[in-house]
Enzyme design. Structure first.
Site, PDB file in Angstrom:
ATOM      1  N   ARG A  46       1.013  -1.277   0.110  1.00 15.87           N
ATOM      2  CA  ARG A  46       0.071  -0.204  -0.008  1.00 15.87           C
ATOM      3  C   ARG A  46       0.752   1.447   0.095  1.00 15.87           C
ATOM      4  NH1 ARG A  46      -5.274  -1.149   3.307  1.00 15.87           N
ATOM      5  NH2 ARG A  46      -6.085  -2.629   2.006  1.00 15.87           N
ATOM      6  N   ASP A 153     -14.849  12.498   9.421  1.00 17.64           N
ATOM      7  CA  ASP A 153     -13.792  11.366   8.919  1.00 17.64           C
ATOM      8  C   ASP A 153     -12.615  11.877   9.170  1.00 17.64           C
ATOM      9  OD1 ASP A 153     -14.238   8.497   6.927  1.00 17.64           O
ATOM     10  OD2 ASP A 153     -12.060   9.697   6.828  1.00 17.64           O
TER      11      ASP A 153
HETATM   12  C1  LIG Z   1     -14.311   1.400   5.669  1.00 17.58           C
HETATM   13  S1  LIG Z   1     -14.643   3.259   5.944  1.00 17.58           S
HETATM   14  C2  LIG Z   1     -16.274   2.970   6.753  1.00 17.58           C
HETATM   15  C3  LIG Z   1     -17.105   4.081   6.140  1.00 17.58           C
HETATM   16  C4  LIG Z   1     -18.747   3.980   6.567  1.00 17.58           C
HETATM   17  N1  LIG Z   1     -18.653   4.104   8.060  1.00 17.58           N
HETATM   18  C5  LIG Z   1     -19.304   2.548   6.275  1.00 17.58           C
HETATM   19  O1  LIG Z   1     -19.497   1.700   7.247  1.00 17.58           O
HETATM   20  O2  LIG Z   1     -19.575   2.413   5.062  1.00 17.58           O
HETATM   21  C6  LIG Z   1     -13.349   3.421   7.121  1.00 17.58           C
HETATM   22  C7  LIG Z   1     -13.150   5.139   7.338  1.00 17.58           C
HETATM   23  O3  LIG Z   1     -12.694   5.186   8.437  1.00 17.58           O
HETATM   24  C8  LIG Z   1     -11.691   6.167   8.474  1.00 17.58           C
HETATM   25  N2  LIG Z   1     -10.846   6.520   9.600  1.00 17.58           N
HETATM   26  C9  LIG Z   1      -9.925   5.611   9.707  1.00 17.58           C
HETATM   27  N3  LIG Z   1      -9.166   5.911  10.892  1.00 17.58           N
HETATM   28  C10 LIG Z   1      -9.830   6.931  11.429  1.00 17.58           C
HETATM   29  C11 LIG Z   1      -9.777   7.539  12.617  1.00 17.58           C
HETATM   30  N4  LIG Z   1      -8.683   7.493  13.643  1.00 17.58           N
HETATM   31  N5  LIG Z   1     -10.853   8.517  13.027  1.00 17.58           N
HETATM   32  C12 LIG Z   1     -11.666   8.784  11.962  1.00 17.58           C
HETATM   33  N6  LIG Z   1     -12.031   8.166  11.042  1.00 17.58           N
HETATM   34  C13 LIG Z   1     -11.107   7.164  10.754  1.00 17.58           C
HETATM   35  C14 LIG Z   1     -11.190   6.290   7.097  1.00 17.58           C
HETATM   36  O4  LIG Z   1     -10.653   7.348   6.756  1.00 17.58           O
HETATM   37  C15 LIG Z   1     -12.274   5.548   6.253  1.00 17.58           C
HETATM   38  O5  LIG Z   1     -12.854   6.800   5.532  1.00 17.58           O
END
Ligand SMILES: C[S@@+](CC[C@H](N)C(=O)[O-])C[C@H]1O[C@@H](n2cnc3c(N)ncnc32)[C@H](O)[C@@H]1O
Length: 292
Positions: A46, A153
């Site tokens: 990645r 986010d």
């Molecule tokens: C797989 S997506 C989930 C999106 C949505 N909640 C769903 O279930 O479809 C995970 C998201 O978590 C965010 N993320 C990762 N670490 C994070 C953090 N420490 N604080 C806030 N967001 C975070 C990533 O940027 C990403 O957009």
């Protein structure tokens, strides 16, 4: 001399064990991300892509760049590369069906509903919440009510996409024709094949950058919090801290949804289990009515 273990990406770029350790420590400190031994190949693949795009010759050089970048953009890129932003409209549909019932049966007397989509990615989740609640509010005989949706986010890149609210047509497969007509504008000319979220729906959603592992700055309470498909990135201690702070942001009787493949087993919190991936804060003055 003992040779240090290395892991290579597809182009032969080598990630040394020491570099993996530095990167995983940084990701843990800043984002709560858990990169256990065994994830070296994933990190090499990645981040290797990012290194090549940016012209770095080694992971160490890239790491030093991330540390010295005072804008914080390099850190965001790092987390973007290490996590997935995968999401979709009405993902894990049963939460939206549950929400529609709760809006009527549990929160029927609430004039202004407050909902938080934490880790909202590119916006499909908060817009789905907006569609679902607006649909309930528009039923014949429904009271005059409002909904306000906070969508957060860590990634500024996905938030920019979310604010734009433009998606290729195939992203809306899960939506009925009636919902497409009610909530979307069809693109034409250069925008052919794309749909844009209507301003009436977009207006309900307020996007902000928020790192879940840092103290929350907003002080309002929410009737429902969606924090789905992000818990899996954190170790148990971080999950526990986040769930406890999310719980403190819930109204009594409010719900917390996590992803269906995530579980709060082993995480201590004050929420009641309602059904898989759904927990509830106790109502004032007694037990909540729990249904599934
Ligand atoms: C797989 S997506 C989930 C999106 C949505 N909640 C769903 O279930 O479809 C995970 C998201 O978590 C965010 N993320 C990762 N670490 C994070 C953090 N420490 N604080 C806030 N967001 C975070 C990533 O940027 C990403 O957009």
């Amino acid at each position: 001399m003992i040779k240090e273990n290395t892991y290579s990406d597809a182009t032969g770029l080598e990630l040394k064990e020491r570099e993996f350790h530095q990167i995983s420590q940084l990701a843990h400190e800043r984002f709560g991300l858990e990169l256990k031994p065994g994830k070296e190949a994933l990190v090499a693949a990645r981040l290797g892509k990012r290194l090549r795009q940016r012209g770095f010759r080694s992971f160490d050089e890239y790491y030093q760049h991330v540390l010295s970048d005072s804008t914080g953009d390099a850190l965001i890129e790092l987390i973007d590369s290490l996590t997935t932003n995968h999401t979709s409209f009405l993902r894990e549909r049963s939460h939206f069906e549950f929400l529609a019932r709760a809006v009527v049966e549990e929160f029927g007397d609430v004039r202004k509903l407050e909902i938080w989509s934490a880790a909202c990615s590119s916006g499909e989740e908060p817009y789905s919440i907006g569609m679902c609640v607006s649909d309930v509010f528009s039923k014949p005989g429904a009271k005059n009510r409002e909904v306000r949706i906070l969508a957060t986010d860590i990634s500024t890149r996905v938030l920019a996409k979310a604010r734009r609210g433009v998606y290729p047509a195939e992203r809306f497969q899960e939506l009925s024709e009636a919902w497409r007509r009610a909530y979307l504008l069809k693109g034409d000319g250069d925008c052919r094949g794309y749909y844009k979220i209507k301003p009436e729906l977009a207006r309900l959603v307020e996007f902000e950058r928020l790192n879940l592992i840092e103290p929350f700055s907003q002080h309002r309470l929410f009737h429902v919090i969606f924090c789905r498909n992000v818990m899996m990135y954190f170790d148990k201690a971080t999950q526990q801290d986040i769930v406890q702070r999310l719980s403190a942001c819930l109204e009594p009787g409010g719900y917390l949804f996590v992803g269906h493949s995530e579980s709060l087993t082993g995480v201590s919190h004050d929420l009641q289990y309602v059904r898989p991936a759904t927990h509830r804060k106790e109502k004032r003055g007694g037990r909540s009515r729990v249904w599934s």
